[in-house]
Design a protein around this motif. Structure first.
Motif, short mmCIF file in Angstrom:
data_model
loop_
_atom_site.label_atom_id
_atom_site.label_comp_id
_atom_site.label_asym_id
_atom_site.label_seq_id
_atom_site.Cartn_x
_atom_site.Cartn_y
_atom_site.Cartn_z
N TYR A 132 -29.15 -19.32 3.42
CA TYR A 132 -28.35 -20.39 4.02
C TYR A 132 -28.99 -21.75 3.75
O TYR A 132 -28.31 -22.71 3.39
CB TYR A 132 -28.23 -20.16 5.52
CG TYR A 132 -27.46 -21.27 6.22
CD1 TYR A 132 -26.07 -21.22 6.32
CD2 TYR A 132 -28.14 -22.36 6.76
CE1 TYR A 132 -25.37 -22.25 6.95
CE2 TYR A 132 -27.44 -23.39 7.39
CZ TYR A 132 -26.06 -23.33 7.47
OH TYR A 132 -25.36 -24.35 8.08
N ALA A 144 -29.70 -18.41 13.07
CA ALA A 144 -28.74 -18.18 11.98
C ALA A 144 -27.34 -18.60 12.42
O ALA A 144 -26.98 -18.50 13.60
CB ALA A 144 -28.75 -16.70 11.58
N HIS A 145 -26.55 -19.06 11.44
CA HIS A 145 -25.21 -19.56 11.75
C HIS A 145 -24.15 -18.47 11.71
O HIS A 145 -23.04 -18.68 12.20
CB HIS A 145 -24.85 -20.68 10.77
CG HIS A 145 -25.58 -21.97 11.04
ND1 HIS A 145 -25.01 -23.04 11.68
CD2 HIS A 145 -26.86 -22.33 10.76
CE1 HIS A 145 -25.90 -24.02 11.78
NE2 HIS A 145 -27.04 -23.61 11.23
N GLN A 146 -24.44 -17.33 11.12
CA GLN A 146 -23.45 -16.27 11.00
C GLN A 146 -24.06 -14.94 11.45
O GLN A 146 -25.27 -14.72 11.30
CB GLN A 146 -22.95 -16.15 9.55
CG GLN A 146 -22.22 -17.40 9.06
CD GLN A 146 -21.79 -17.27 7.61
OE1 GLN A 146 -22.35 -16.48 6.85
NE2 GLN A 146 -20.78 -18.05 7.22
N ALA A 147 -23.19 -14.06 11.97
CA ALA A 147 -23.61 -12.71 12.40
C ALA A 147 -24.83 -12.77 13.30
O ALA A 147 -25.83 -12.07 13.10
CB ALA A 147 -23.89 -11.84 11.17
N ASN A 148 -24.74 -13.65 14.29
CA ASN A 148 -25.90 -13.86 15.16
C ASN A 148 -25.41 -14.12 16.59
O ASN A 148 -25.73 -15.14 17.20
CB ASN A 148 -26.72 -15.05 14.64
CG ASN A 148 -28.07 -15.18 15.34
OD1 ASN A 148 -28.62 -14.20 15.82
ND2 ASN A 148 -28.58 -16.40 15.40
N SER A 153 -31.43 -18.09 7.78
CA SER A 153 -31.83 -17.35 6.59
C SER A 153 -32.25 -18.28 5.46
O SER A 153 -31.84 -19.45 5.40
CB SER A 153 -30.68 -16.47 6.10
OG SER A 153 -29.63 -17.27 5.58
N ARG A 157 -25.58 -23.52 22.49
CA ARG A 157 -24.92 -22.46 21.72
C ARG A 157 -25.25 -21.09 22.29
O ARG A 157 -24.41 -20.19 22.27
CB ARG A 157 -25.37 -22.56 20.26
CG ARG A 157 -24.71 -21.53 19.34
CD ARG A 157 -25.24 -21.65 17.93
NE ARG A 157 -24.82 -20.51 17.11
CZ ARG A 157 -25.36 -20.20 15.94
NH1 ARG A 157 -26.33 -20.96 15.43
NH2 ARG A 157 -24.93 -19.15 15.27
#
Length: 298
Positions: free
Chosen positions: A93, A78-82, A90, A67
């Motif tokens: 999450y 983190a899965h978002q905004a990262n 987080s 990834r």
């Protein structure tokens, strides 16, 4: 994957979320360890893990590298905004993911009420299991990286309460298949439990417990069905049944060989075992006594 680590290693949720990508180390023998940072005390710690868990962590490491090919410091980013991989998973999450998982499982208690499981419960469960497995307290303290022995002692107290509750509710009989009771409301109940704990630790029997006072010396190193201090519970039914089968074989062999006295001695043992097995097989009632004894006492 994070759940597997929580269950196996008992990390706090924050410490698990912030695991470094390269969190598996090996000693000179090749045994794997989880390298983690105890953020409560700001220090590095290690926990021995299985090869299976090490392999699973390796798969998670590869997913993270795929990834973020340019690098990521975290095992669980983190899965978002990262976009650059600089942020670990987080707390929000994880909790949302956990709630969805519990909902999908439809996990309920005996009253069909949904059960809420927190990440920290896995830490308590691991600590209690280690104590139950007789792992020395100082080892448990090191594994969980507790600041003081008093923190580890909490699990020992939980273990003692659990064992005592099980002991008090269990059917307990002596060598004559008579009920042995321990009244939890008696003024000496705590002292009696302490005495029993000491004598249980004093002599380990394969089919029960030695209830003799701590100061009593016994010339025998094995259980004796003729001893007035002998105590046993349904936990040892399998051993008693094996003993009965062996005794029956001994009787048959002695009869075929014409050894009358040996056959008669084993018949007395067989009779005691039959009484013990029958009493332990009786349905339990309140107070941990066989049904027949409870009826007789009423």
């Amino acid at each position: 994957m994070l759940l597997q680590i929580l269950i196996a290693c008992g990390l706090r949720l924050k410490d698990a979320r912030w695991l470094p990508l390269d969190c598996v180390s090996r000693d000179n023998d090749g045994a794997p360890y989880l390298l983690w940072i105890n953020r409560k005390m700001q220090r590095q710690a290690f926990f021995p893990i299985s090869e299976a868990l090490a392999d699973a962590i390796g798969e998670q490491q590869q997913r993270t590298r795929d990834r973020f090919p340019h690098g990521c410091p975290w095992l669980f980013p983190a899965h978002q905004a990262n976009l650059d991989g600089s942020t670990p998973m987080s707390d929000t999450y994880w909790r949302a993911h956990s709630e969805r998982w519990l909902t999908d499982l439809n996990l309920t208690d005996e009253t069909s009420t949904p059960v809420r499981v927190t990440a920290h419960q896995f830490r308590h469960t691991l600590g209690t299991r280690l104590i139950n497995a007789n792992v020395p307290h100082h080892i448990v303290q090191q594994l969980l990286d507790h600041m003081s022995p008093e923190m580890t002692a909490v699990y020992a107290k939980i273990h003692n309460k659990t064992v005592r509750r099980h002991w008090e509710s269990a059917v307990k009989i002596n060598a004559d298949a008579q009920p042995v009771t321990l009244d939890g409301d008696h003024p000496l109940a705590d002292a009696s439990w302490t005495r029993l704990s000491l004598v249980r630790a004093k002599v380990t029997l394969p089919n029960g417990y030695c209830g003799a006072p701590v100061q009593t010396d016994c010339e025998y190193a094995n259980p004796c069905l003729d001893c007035r201090f002998f105590i046993t519970t349904p936990d040892f039914l399998a051993q008693h049944r094996r003993h009965r089968a062996d005794t029956q074989t001994a009787i048959t062999d002695a009869e075929h060989a014409g050894l009358v006295r040996i056959a008669e001695k084993n018949r007395r043992t067989l009779s005691r075992l039959d009484a013990i097995i029958t009493a332990l097989d009786a349905p339990p009632v309140a107070g941990g006594r066989p049904q027949e004894a409870a009826d007789a006492a009423s």
